[in-house]
Design an enzyme around this catalytic site. Structure first.
Site, PDB file in Angstrom:
ATOM      1  N   LYS A 108       2.571  -3.340   6.498  1.00  0.00           N
ATOM      2  CA  LYS A 108       2.809  -3.292   5.122  1.00  0.00           C
ATOM      3  C   LYS A 108       4.229  -3.235   4.730  1.00  0.00           C
ATOM      4  O   LYS A 108       4.770  -3.998   4.253  1.00  0.00           O
ATOM      5  CB  LYS A 108       1.900  -2.276   4.254  1.00  0.00           C
ATOM      6  CG  LYS A 108       0.374  -2.678   4.231  1.00  0.00           C
ATOM      7  CD  LYS A 108       0.153  -3.914   3.586  1.00  0.00           C
ATOM      8  CE  LYS A 108      -1.409  -4.253   3.388  1.00  0.00           C
ATOM      9  NZ  LYS A 108      -1.510  -5.616   3.231  1.00  0.00           N
ATOM     10  N   SER A 166       0.795  -1.092  -0.089  1.00  0.00           N
ATOM     11  CA  SER A 166      -0.011   0.038   0.044  1.00  0.00           C
ATOM     12  C   SER A 166       0.781   1.345  -0.102  1.00  0.00           C
ATOM     13  O   SER A 166       1.928   1.449   0.278  1.00  0.00           O
ATOM     14  CB  SER A 166      -0.905  -0.254   1.253  1.00  0.00           C
ATOM     15  OG  SER A 166      -1.330   1.331   1.643  1.00  0.00           O
ATOM     16  N   TYR A 186      -1.664  -0.174  10.724  1.00  0.00           N
ATOM     17  CA  TYR A 186      -1.787  -0.823   9.325  1.00  0.00           C
ATOM     18  C   TYR A 186      -0.649  -0.554   8.354  1.00  0.00           C
ATOM     19  O   TYR A 186      -0.128  -1.574   7.880  1.00  0.00           O
ATOM     20  CB  TYR A 186      -3.263  -0.455   8.779  1.00  0.00           C
ATOM     21  CG  TYR A 186      -3.179  -0.540   7.353  1.00  0.00           C
ATOM     22  CD1 TYR A 186      -3.752  -2.039   6.898  1.00  0.00           C
ATOM     23  CD2 TYR A 186      -2.971   0.125   6.132  1.00  0.00           C
ATOM     24  CE1 TYR A 186      -3.694  -2.359   5.573  1.00  0.00           C
ATOM     25  CE2 TYR A 186      -3.123  -0.127   4.973  1.00  0.00           C
ATOM     26  CZ  TYR A 186      -3.528  -1.428   4.546  1.00  0.00           C
ATOM     27  OH  TYR A 186      -3.724  -1.684   3.499  1.00  0.00           O
TER      28      TYR A 186
HETATM   29  P1  NAD Z   1     -10.970  -6.898   1.971  1.00  0.00           P
HETATM   30  O1  NAD Z   1     -11.115  -6.660   3.502  1.00  0.00           O
HETATM   31  O2  NAD Z   1     -12.310  -6.608   1.024  1.00  0.00           O
HETATM   32  O3  NAD Z   1     -10.322  -8.373   1.610  1.00  0.00           O
HETATM   33  C1  NAD Z   1      -9.510  -8.901   2.429  1.00  0.00           C
HETATM   34  C2  NAD Z   1     -10.299 -10.285   2.538  1.00  0.00           C
HETATM   35  O4  NAD Z   1      -8.987 -11.079   3.233  1.00  0.00           O
HETATM   36  C3  NAD Z   1     -11.449 -10.570   3.067  1.00  0.00           C
HETATM   37  O5  NAD Z   1     -12.295 -11.191   2.479  1.00  0.00           O
HETATM   38  C4  NAD Z   1     -11.072 -11.218   4.526  1.00  0.00           C
HETATM   39  O6  NAD Z   1     -12.250 -12.005   4.832  1.00  0.00           O
HETATM   40  C5  NAD Z   1      -9.737 -12.010   4.442  1.00  0.00           C
HETATM   41  N1  NAD Z   1      -8.932 -12.346   5.366  1.00  0.00           N
HETATM   42  C6  NAD Z   1      -8.459 -11.232   6.159  1.00  0.00           C
HETATM   43  N2  NAD Z   1      -7.703 -11.949   6.941  1.00  0.00           N
HETATM   44  C7  NAD Z   1      -7.692 -13.411   6.875  1.00  0.00           C
HETATM   45  C8  NAD Z   1      -7.167 -14.286   7.405  1.00  0.00           C
HETATM   46  N3  NAD Z   1      -6.408 -14.265   8.474  1.00  0.00           N
HETATM   47  N4  NAD Z   1      -7.299 -15.533   6.835  1.00  0.00           N
HETATM   48  C9  NAD Z   1      -8.234 -15.814   5.727  1.00  0.00           C
HETATM   49  N5  NAD Z   1      -8.762 -14.754   5.198  1.00  0.00           N
HETATM   50  C10 NAD Z   1      -8.357 -13.699   5.799  1.00  0.00           C
HETATM   51  O7  NAD Z   1      -9.682  -5.860   1.519  1.00  0.00           O
HETATM   52  P2  NAD Z   1      -9.538  -5.416   0.090  1.00  0.00           P
HETATM   53  O8  NAD Z   1      -9.894  -3.986  -0.048  1.00  0.00           O
HETATM   54  O9  NAD Z   1      -9.767  -6.156  -1.137  1.00  0.00           O
HETATM   55  O10 NAD Z   1      -7.764  -5.336   0.264  1.00  0.00           O
HETATM   56  C11 NAD Z   1      -6.989  -6.684  -0.279  1.00  0.00           C
HETATM   57  C12 NAD Z   1      -5.707  -6.138   0.240  1.00  0.00           C
HETATM   58  O11 NAD Z   1      -5.186  -4.982  -0.329  1.00  0.00           O
HETATM   59  C13 NAD Z   1      -5.369  -6.170   1.669  1.00  0.00           C
HETATM   60  O12 NAD Z   1      -4.008  -6.708   2.141  1.00  0.00           O
HETATM   61  C14 NAD Z   1      -5.157  -4.669   1.896  1.00  0.00           C
HETATM   62  O13 NAD Z   1      -4.307  -4.293   2.916  1.00  0.00           O
HETATM   63  C15 NAD Z   1      -4.531  -4.170   0.556  1.00  0.00           C
HETATM   64  N6  NAD Z   1      -4.993  -2.711   0.172  1.00  0.00           N
HETATM   65  C16 NAD Z   1      -6.262  -2.340   0.108  1.00  0.00           C
HETATM   66  C17 NAD Z   1      -6.353  -1.081  -0.135  1.00  0.00           C
HETATM   67  C18 NAD Z   1      -7.863  -0.622  -0.307  1.00  0.00           C
HETATM   68  O14 NAD Z   1      -8.036   0.893  -0.156  1.00  0.00           O
HETATM   69  N7  NAD Z   1      -8.730  -1.360  -0.500  1.00  0.00           N
HETATM   70  C19 NAD Z   1      -5.307  -0.053  -0.361  1.00  0.00           C
HETATM   71  C20 NAD Z   1      -4.197  -0.580  -0.371  1.00  0.00           C
HETATM   72  C21 NAD Z   1      -3.797  -1.911  -0.106  1.00  0.00           C
END
Ligand code: NAD
Length: 339
Positions: free
Chosen positions: A155, A126, A151
């Site tokens: 990362k 991120s 958070y």
């Molecule tokens: P999200 O919460 O929609 O999806 C993450 C998924 O991982 C969820 O479905 C959750 O149930 C699952 N999960 C979490 N912990 C788990 C575990 N211990 N075991 C199994 N499953 C687990 O989030 P997203 O927006 O799709 O983000 C995906 C990735 O991208 C994350 O790593 C997030 O940090 C990163 N990210 C997101 C953003 C954003 O703004 N959406 C920005 C930068 C980085």
């Protein structure tokens, strides 16, 4: 070729599954414990593509159950690791839960890579690793700043774990994709952001206001030193982010180098909060009810990517403009309301 997508029921994971099914002949399996999603994601994927995804409802913090998935699938060629907690504000209140979930899940994925010989990894990082950077646009050489939240630290530490793991494992390679601000939904309007926990992402707040689920929303701060006084971010369509993962995995498989890269995924354009509001109103014809409030603690005034590394290494380019981002998010919100 079979790939494993962790967090496949989540926002970016589900769009990456869709992008993979629509543009490759790869077989996808998912691991998601539904801590921030539910299994309706896979019904939506089936409705859009006609294909069934096998999801293992496993907590990645549990090594034994995670290993079982690898034992059942000895032919995984690459992993795209999305699963993590992502709510920045919540991470300030519950730091240990975030360190525990995000880092132990990653550790178990790396242990399984080592044990079961999976060579290729794409990791969701991120732009929060940069903290509050004065350097704009932000390049990968900008280096780690001071993240505004636990958070962001998960990362940074995650990237370092991967870097050191790759050094110690000569047959492996990895790419950490540093996303800027993912927004929008699948172009069909049949899949989009649907977290089960309360979240504070800006575009869902806009669409929920437009549909009438919220009366109004607050723009945090109108006195920043930016083009119109509101915060500037690099908004990027979730399907363009999804595509970067496919290109990244193809690149790793082709090059077979023992290397770990970090790559920015953004449009390279800074858009202010007011510009987003106007883009939404123009794309949808809906008028938004909002007020300008105080600044919010921890918000960075301006942040956007230099994306030339993604262009040169991955041959990646964002294809969807602001109008498409807003129109698809609105289509998804209306679909949710109709259900
Ligand atoms: P999200 O919460 O929609 O999806 C993450 C998924 O991982 C969820 O479905 C959750 O149930 C699952 N999960 C979490 N912990 C788990 C575990 N211990 N075991 C199994 N499953 C687990 O989030 P997203 O927006 O799709 O983000 C995906 C990735 O991208 C994350 O790593 C997030 O940090 C990163 N990210 C997101 C953003 C954003 O703004 N959406 C920005 C930068 C980085």
């Amino acid at each position: 070729m079979k790939i494993l997508i962790t967090g496949g029921a989540g926002y970016i994971g589900s769009h990456t599954i869709l992008e993979t099914l629509e543009n490759t002949d790869w077989e996808v399996i998912s691991m998601d414990n539904f801590s921030n999603s539910d299994d309706s994601t896979f019904s939506r994927i089936r409705n859009i593509t006609g294909k069934e995804i096998k999801n293992y409802e496993v907590d990645l913090k549990d090594l034994k159950s995670t290993e079982k998935v690898f034992e059942e699938n000895p032919d995984i060629a690459g992993i795209i690791h999305f699963a993590a907690f992502k709510a920045v504000g919540e991470s300030v209140k519950k730091p240990l839960e975030f360190y525990d979930n995000n880092l132990n899940s990653l550790k178990n994925i790396l242990l399984c890579q080592e044990k079961y010989g999976v060579k290729n990894l794409i990791f969701s990082s991120s732009c929060s690793v940069y903290g509050n950077s004065d350097e704009l646009p932000i390049t990968e050489e900008t280096g780690f700043g001071t993240p505004e939240s636990p958070y962001g630290y998960t990362k940074q530490i995650g990237e370092m774990m991967i870097r050191d793991f790759i050094k110690a494992n000569p047959s492996c390679s990895a790419i950490c994709l540093r996303y800027f601000n993912p927004v929008g939904a699948h172009e069909s309007g049949l899949n989009g952001e649907l977290p089960s926990k309360i979240q504070d992402n800006f575009v869902p707040i806009i669409t929920q206001t437009a549909i009438g689920d919220r009366e109004e929303f607050t723009v945090f701060g109108g006195d920043y030193n930016t083009k119109d006084g509101t915060c500037v971010r690099d908004y990027i369509h979730v399907s363009d982010i999804a595509n970067a993962h496919i290109l990244g995995l193809k690149q790793l498989i082709k090059s077979q180098k023992n290397n770990s890269e970090v790559i920015n995924i953004g449009t390279g354009v800074g858009t202010s909060v007011l510009e987003i509001i106007h883009a939404f109103e123009d794309a949808t014809g809906e008028k938004l009810n909002y007020k300008i409030g105080e600044r919010r603690a921890g918000d960075v005034s301006e942040m956007y990517a230099n994306n030339s590394k993604a262009k040169s290494i991955l041959d990646w380019e964002p294809k969807r403009n602001l109008e498409k981002m807003m129109a698809s998010a609105w289509k998804w919100q209306k679909h949710l309301k109709e259900k």
